[in-house]
Design a protein around this motif. Sequence first.
Motif, PDB file in Angstrom:
ATOM      1  N   SER A  70      47.064  50.524  86.811  1.00 52.52           N
ATOM      2  CA  SER A  70      47.698  49.193  86.759  1.00 52.52           C
ATOM      3  C   SER A  70      48.075  48.841  85.319  1.00 52.52           C
ATOM      4  O   SER A  70      49.041  48.109  85.077  1.00 52.52           O
ATOM      5  CB  SER A  70      46.750  48.138  87.345  1.00 52.52           C
ATOM      6  OG  SER A  70      45.512  48.193  86.645  1.00 52.52           O
ATOM      7  N   SER A  73      51.478  50.128  84.903  1.00 45.52           N
ATOM      8  CA  SER A  73      52.470  49.336  85.646  1.00 45.52           C
ATOM      9  C   SER A  73      52.826  48.053  84.921  1.00 45.52           C
ATOM     10  O   SER A  73      53.958  47.572  85.030  1.00 45.52           O
ATOM     11  CB  SER A  73      51.946  48.942  87.028  1.00 45.52           C
ATOM     12  OG  SER A  73      51.498  50.036  87.720  1.00 45.52           O
ATOM     13  N   ALA A  79      59.143  49.639  85.748  1.00 44.86           N
ATOM     14  CA  ALA A  79      59.507  48.998  87.018  1.00 44.86           C
ATOM     15  C   ALA A  79      58.531  49.415  88.131  1.00 44.86           C
ATOM     16  O   ALA A  79      58.099  48.604  88.911  1.00 44.86           O
ATOM     17  CB  ALA A  79      60.935  49.329  87.391  1.00 44.86           C
ATOM     18  N   GLU A  80      58.232  50.700  88.203  1.00 44.94           N
ATOM     19  CA  GLU A  80      57.274  51.172  89.195  1.00 44.94           C
ATOM     20  C   GLU A  80      56.766  52.549  88.766  1.00 44.94           C
ATOM     21  O   GLU A  80      57.419  53.261  88.011  1.00 44.94           O
ATOM     22  CB  GLU A  80      57.882  51.244  90.598  1.00 44.94           C
ATOM     23  CG  GLU A  80      58.984  52.257  90.758  1.00 44.94           C
ATOM     24  CD  GLU A  80      59.527  52.352  92.167  1.00 44.94           C
ATOM     25  OE1 GLU A  80      60.719  52.017  92.356  1.00 44.94           O
ATOM     26  OE2 GLU A  80      58.781  52.781  93.068  1.00 44.94           O
ATOM     27  N   GLN A  82      54.292  56.130  90.156  1.00 43.63           N
ATOM     28  CA  GLN A  82      53.718  56.842  91.306  1.00 43.63           C
ATOM     29  C   GLN A  82      52.850  57.958  90.751  1.00 43.63           C
ATOM     30  O   GLN A  82      53.323  58.806  89.980  1.00 43.63           O
ATOM     31  CB  GLN A  82      54.851  57.430  92.142  1.00 43.63           C
ATOM     32  CG  GLN A  82      54.394  58.158  93.387  1.00 43.63           C
ATOM     33  CD  GLN A  82      55.587  58.611  94.200  1.00 43.63           C
ATOM     34  OE1 GLN A  82      56.395  57.812  94.668  1.00 43.63           O
ATOM     35  NE2 GLN A  82      55.731  59.926  94.336  1.00 43.63           N
ATOM     36  N   GLY A 215      57.588  57.632  86.978  1.00 40.95           N
ATOM     37  CA  GLY A 215      57.907  56.217  87.069  1.00 40.95           C
ATOM     38  C   GLY A 215      59.365  55.902  86.811  1.00 40.95           C
ATOM     39  O   GLY A 215      60.147  56.754  86.360  1.00 40.95           O
TER      40      GLY A 215
END
Lengths: 791, 242
Positions: A70, A73, A79-80, A82, A215
């Motif tokens: 987190s 993030s 933005a995102e 994984q 990401g």
Amino acid sequence: MLDRKLLRDLRRSAGLLAAIASIIAVGITCYVALTSSYRNLSEAKARYYRKCRMADFWIDVKKVPLAELSAVSSIPGVAEIQPRIQFSATVDLEENQEPITAMVISLPESRDTPLNDIVLRQGDYFTGRRAEEVIVSDSFARKHNLYPGQWVHVLLNNRRQRLFIVGTAISSEFVYMLGPGAILPDPEHFGVFYVRQRFAEEVFDFHGAANQIVGRLAPEVRDQPDPVLEQAEIVLEPYGVFHATPQRLQMSNQFLSSEIEGLGNIALIVPTVFLVVAALVLNVLMTRLARRQRTTIGTLKALGFTNWQVGSHFLKQGMSVGIIGGVAGCALGYLSSVGMTLVYQRFFEFPNLASGFYWQTHASGIAISILCSLAGSYLGARSVLRLGAAEAMRPEPPRRGGAIWLERFKRLWGMLSAPWRLALRTVIRHKLRSSAGMFAAAMGAGLLCTGFLMRQGQVFLIDFQFYKVARSDVDIVFHDELGRDALDEAARLPGVDWAEPQFGLACTFVNGPYRRKGGVTGLAPDARLTIPRDTKGRPIPMPASGLVLSRRLADILHAEPGDTITLEPIVGERRPAQATVAQVADSYLGVTAYADIHYLSRLMNEEFVTTGVQLALDGDPKHQAQLYRQLRDTPAVASVTARHDLIEQITDTLLKHQFIFIGLLITFSGVVFFGSIVNSSMVNLAERQREVATFLALGYDKWRIGNMFLRESLLINVTGALLGLPVGYGLMVVTAWSYRENDLIRFPVVPSAWIYLATLALALAFTFMAHAVVQWNIHRMNYLEALNVKE
Amino acid sequence: MSDNDGRQDNVLLRLEHVCRTFQMGDVSVEVLKDVSIDIAKGEFLSMVGPSGSGKTTLLNLIGGLDRPTSGTISYKGRELSNASPAELTRYRRDEVGFVFQFYNLVPNLTARENVMVAAEISSKPLDVDRVLGMVGLADRVDHFPSQLSGGEQQRVAVARAIAKNPELLLCDELTGALDFETGKRVLRLLVDLQAELGTSVVIITHNHALAQVTRRVIHLRSGRISEESINDSPMAPEEIVW
């Protein structure tokens, strides 16, 4: 009525106009083919990346708990993200004796718009019925006849696993799929295996953890990812960051983008050369046509036709050449782009790399060809068109005679026969025509020379890298750093004559404010399987202590011999070490550094570290088969590369395609030579018909007369071709210079006598071929009419 | 022995029943009809006729530039009418010299070089500088045609023709592009050269006045020989007026 005259004039000069139209057609073919291919690739890339939600960055770490992600993030600009698990593995296929490397990547259990998504080619996504389901990269599956429903064995984390193939797929992440140490896609020896996230966690002992974060960035920072990535590296520092790679440096994207950029560049340069030649040649022809119709022009003006009406009549002639050449070029260009796309499909894996028809490209191609021909026509005809009616109707005043500058060298001039004097005077007096011919010949020869130099450079690099620098038969890379035992064990493998250790230390080089990620290769003091060499081919002696940096790396770091720089290892204990720069060497391999393996090990506070071994084999195929079997079953081995296979692969693909490229280059060059020579010679012949007929009357036979024109043609084209050699060399130097920022290679310029001789020989061949047309016209000339002695 | 008998033994070129027809699309044009002529060694004759009479076509046939549709042409007993292009080229090279109305000099060669191109291919050439001296251009040898007057250019053309040392010299409208005085001077040159070298000279012209300098005159009309006359006292070029 003028249009009727236009059609008749076009018919009469059809051969000459066709020659010029062919030069235009070649230029437009290049423009349309290259521009269309550029669009095909760049649009396919954009579509593919969008479809697969291609990541903007990859961060490789040792191991990070998912719960800590987190913090990544929440970095501004992210933005995102994984998380995923990625490891290399060895694939065990019965029919292959050589070990095959695979990259194993975890994918989410359910397909919910992940980043770096896959595109299924066969079968399905994970069904959930088996933990050990796998989706195999499509090219690898096709190469090894693997299908959904089959089982495949893979060595994962030192354990032999049986995986069930549920599907095959491609991914935007691997458009250009390169295995470790490879420079070309090799689906026979490398593939990507996608496994379920939970299975990966289980097999690799990564419960609730990941070792790679992919990401996407916010749109406003996408073009400037570095500050965000630096932030992310700081946040992930405790978990051992190996690499933070922005999309632009991602290997597959680098190759693809570089190819697209290259296409965009040559799409401008190459067609320009042809179109300039065409304009010059058309200029020469239109000058001749306008002068021949001088009296007609004067008469038309006297009748009341305006300058515009008379002028546009000539411009229409040129424009028709432009239209014909443009249309032909567009058609050929489209077909060529289809061919190029087929070639690209061999190297780049797209879901649908199709050849598109771009009407804007074709329209601009025709517009360019019309503009070029209008320019040539206008410049050619304007001097006559500017004449008043009365002056135009008068016969053209005779050309001024007089000696040329060469005649000042009386002794030399005296040695020349009359035909040679005639040829030299004709060439020197017709400055524009001769200059246009020489320019065309120089461009044609320059293109040939550049093409040959390019091929020579590639052959040289392959020879340099694979016969002079790397001389092993097999290279083994381990998963982890190992000690001396690994070397001893490797030396005892079947078929091994000699084994040398290598220590590949991945690190960041730091010299004050200058940083560069790379690696140092530690070599044994008596290494004979990897011999670093400078650009002159001389072995670079390995100092007992200190680093040998390549010139490119030294420039990046602003380091010189004697400087002390810091190495920040990416793996292991990651304790920075100070190292002295012992030597800087010019090298064809971009960013490299070498050191003595013992010195490097000591820097890492170890007695002896090896990350791989190079083997020289005894050549016995039975032993080789045993060797591969044993390596396949060795969990510690991450990859095995056979130098011979690599050379064969490169020779088969790269150099074979080079022959097609060279063939096209010779054809295009031939068109330039042929079109220019035929046009110039035919204009020359048309102006000197009476002279030709007089020689016939004197008793010269047609072959002898033809030789007079051949002398002039040779003077112009051999001179032009000789001028083209430095042009070609210069173009190659510029191309090599454009690689100066390239971190992978420095492109060598390797001139050799055969290149120049081959270029000149081809120039001569084209000259003689074009002269055959002239000779044919001399043979069929109506010389009675030319003599003005017909009834 | 009569003139005719003498000419028979001394025949350089013989045309017998020569016809020449040109095909112009669907139309056949018979330009020469049943022409028979003998030209003797060292003879000086003219062929006169109006435009369209066939004199130029006859010149082409005599000079080996063309072949007859029917009839025979023989040179020193060798038949030319069925000669191959290579044989005709050799004939033109070794036996014939041409002088054209518009000189047909090569613009990019000097006067000497224009003569050299002819001398170089001849098997028995005269000395180039001597020939240029004979035509009165010894001090203009290094000038280009554009730097010479019309008369001088024609004299270079004459020099080029005789440099090959031909047996037969054919002059097509020799003075056609020259003014009156210059034309007479060139004609005088030709007369003197013919006397000195003994070359057979044929002058083709529409100008009857010029024919007065030759001993034999062949008149052409509508493709046939209408008349053949002899000048017992050929006039000097300076005396003729046109």
